[in-house]
Design a protein around this motif. Structure first.
Motif, mmCIF file in Angstrom:
data_model
loop_
_atom_site.group_PDB
_atom_site.id
_atom_site.type_symbol
_atom_site.label_atom_id
_atom_site.label_comp_id
_atom_site.label_asym_id
_atom_site.label_seq_id
_atom_site.Cartn_x
_atom_site.Cartn_y
_atom_site.Cartn_z
ATOM 1 N N ALA A 130 0.829 -1.212 0.000
ATOM 2 C CA ALA A 130 0.000 0.000 0.000
ATOM 3 C C ALA A 130 0.859 1.256 0.000
ATOM 4 O O ALA A 130 1.930 1.295 0.616
ATOM 5 C CB ALA A 130 -0.907 0.004 1.222
ATOM 6 N N ASP A 131 0.378 2.288 -0.691
ATOM 7 C CA ASP A 131 1.029 3.593 -0.593
ATOM 8 C C ASP A 131 0.172 4.578 0.209
ATOM 9 O O ASP A 131 0.616 5.666 0.544
ATOM 10 C CB ASP A 131 1.383 4.167 -1.963
ATOM 11 N N LEU A 132 -1.076 4.170 0.551
ATOM 12 C CA LEU A 132 -1.928 5.002 1.389
ATOM 13 C C LEU A 132 -2.949 4.119 2.088
ATOM 14 O O LEU A 132 -3.494 3.189 1.479
ATOM 15 C CB LEU A 132 -2.644 6.074 0.567
ATOM 16 N N VAL A 133 -3.196 4.399 3.357
ATOM 17 C CA VAL A 133 -4.252 3.728 4.114
ATOM 18 C C VAL A 133 -5.319 4.759 4.431
ATOM 19 O O VAL A 133 -5.038 5.815 5.001
ATOM 20 C CB VAL A 133 -3.710 3.104 5.415
ATOM 21 N N PHE A 134 -6.562 4.463 4.055
ATOM 22 C CA PHE A 134 -7.713 5.319 4.343
ATOM 23 C C PHE A 134 -8.485 4.626 5.457
ATOM 24 O O PHE A 134 -9.136 3.598 5.256
ATOM 25 C CB PHE A 134 -8.561 5.482 3.081
ATOM 26 N N ALA A 135 -8.387 5.184 6.671
ATOM 27 C CA ALA A 135 -9.032 4.602 7.842
ATOM 28 C C ALA A 135 -9.379 5.757 8.784
ATOM 29 O O ALA A 135 -9.455 6.904 8.354
ATOM 30 C CB ALA A 135 -8.116 3.576 8.509
ATOM 31 N N GLY A 136 -9.597 5.467 10.048
ATOM 32 C CA GLY A 136 -9.931 6.528 10.989
ATOM 33 C C GLY A 136 -9.603 6.121 12.404
ATOM 34 O O GLY A 136 -9.339 4.953 12.691
ATOM 35 N N TRP A 137 -9.622 7.088 13.327
ATOM 36 C CA TRP A 137 -9.432 6.754 14.726
ATOM 37 C C TRP A 137 -10.612 5.912 15.195
ATOM 38 O O TRP A 137 -11.768 6.303 15.078
ATOM 39 C CB TRP A 137 -9.321 8.014 15.585
ATOM 40 N N ASN A 138 -10.287 4.694 15.679
ATOM 41 C CA ASN A 138 -11.268 3.685 16.067
ATOM 42 C C ASN A 138 -11.999 3.092 14.871
ATOM 43 O O ASN A 138 -12.897 2.272 15.039
ATOM 44 C CB ASN A 138 -12.276 4.211 17.093
ATOM 45 N N TYR A 139 -11.624 3.476 13.689
ATOM 46 C CA TYR A 139 -12.032 2.796 12.463
ATOM 47 C C TYR A 139 -10.776 2.163 11.851
ATOM 48 O O TYR A 139 -10.533 2.256 10.678
ATOM 49 C CB TYR A 139 -12.625 3.762 11.448
#
Length: 346
Positions: A130-139
């Motif tokens: 991966a060159d980018l991770v799309f996530a969130g805090w607690n996600y």
């Protein structure tokens, strides 16, 4: 809860913006690919570098990420809704992700690799190149498990944080903007990052019209029923504050969100607060190991709630997790709930 909770839209034309890019379906809008700039004699590289603000941090991209890994269903569908399947290395989500066959971006699921049903982690991301991770805090992102944007940056992988999950400066409390604004912000930012700004604008316009149409038919003024969002929990209920998806879904559907004073996204409260505020409608988040029917049974048999209006009158509504966290399904959830609240108000 994201790793909160892990929780359809009939989109109508929105003036001139929709003409070129939307194929309308029964539950949303599917974005058709834009023509390649090079084929049109344009230089795609002229778009870059671009800078966006994400959770208070300015981030610059010299090119569009090519191998994105997403975590959770709402985040993954944001990428699909923008037509960015070709930029994805895969997604992570549990196998209880619900119906993905009737959504307008179902081809995204068919074309994109399902990397894991377990929690996202650094090893999985590196294995996917991966060159980018799309996530969130607690996600997905969580200091306790050592999976953070800072740790990914250390190994050369960039991150984009879901705006619903942004921390607001009060410890680990989340939420810095209204929920739908968070969705539109991420669509605009990703449109810029991936050079698909027209697609993003078209999608936002269609969502805005969907919401406006629902609001026009929703209860207003003193007719607005009091609404409580129940995610789970028996000793203390897990619910939504002002900065998680349910707040906008409830209020724009014509409800009075009884926890609107909580300056957080997903959080717990005491049952005494729920009883004092006497919701006339309860919305169940269909998520996790406890079924919606089990949650309904608990609410109807838990003695402290026996006098609450929603329980006495059996006004209990179920929405799916993906409807209630930041996702392209939020506008349709507003439409659906508006019909339920109109019945409750009549």
């Amino acid at each position: 809860m994201p790793n909160p909770p892990r929780p359809a839209a009939f989109l109508r034309p929105a003036a001139l913006l929709l003409a070129a890019a939307l194929a309308l379906t029964g539950c949303g809008a599917e974005v058709t690919p834009e023509p390649d700039r090079r084929a049109a004699g344009q230089d795609r590289d002229a778009h870059y570098p671009v800078t966006v603000e994400n959770c208070g941090e300015k981030k610059t991209y010299d090119r569009a990420p090519q191998r994105v890994v997403t975590n959770d269903i709402g985040i993954t569908e944001i990428m699909f809704a923008l037509g960015l399947t070709d930029h994805m290395a895969g997604y992570v989500m549990p196998d209880d992700k619900g119906d993905t066959d009737s959504v307008p971006w179902k081809d995204g699921y068919r074309k994109t690799k399902w990397l894991s049903k377990e929690r996202i982690n650094k090893e999985l991301v590196l294995d996917a190149r991966a060159d980018l991770v799309f996530a969130g805090w607690n996600y997905g992102f969580n200091e306790g498990e050592g999976f953070t944007p800072a740790e990914l940056k250390r190994v050369g992988v960039d991150s984009y944080l879901l705006s619903e999950s942004c921390r607001n400066g009060q410890g680990k409390a989340r939420g810095v903007m209204p929920p739908l604004e968070a969705l539109y912000t991420d669509l605009r930012n990703l449109g810029k990052i991936f050079d698909v700004e027209d697609r993003a604008a078209t999608l936002i316009a269609s969502f805005e019209k969907e919401v406006a149409d629902a609001r026009a038919k929703a209860p207003k003024g003193s007719d607005r029923p009091r609404v409580f969002l129940y995610d789970d929990g028996k000793d203390k209920p897990l619910t939504s504050g002002a900065y998680a998806g349910p707040h906008d879904i409830i209020t724009k559907a014509g409800g009075d969100h009884i926890m609107k004073d909580l300056k957080d996204s997903w959080t717990t409260v005491g049952w005494e607060t729920v009883v004092d505020r006497d919701p006339e409608v309860i919305v169940i988040n269909n998520y996790g190991g406890t079924s919606a029917e089990q949650k309904r049974t608990f609410l109807k048999t838990y003695q402290p709630l026996a006098g609450v209006s929603a329980v006495r009158n059996d006004r209990i509504v179920v929405l799916d997790y993906v409807d209630l966290v930041e996702s392209p399904r939020n506008p349709a959830a507003i439409t659906s709930l508006a019909r339920e609240l109109s019945e409750a108000a009549s």
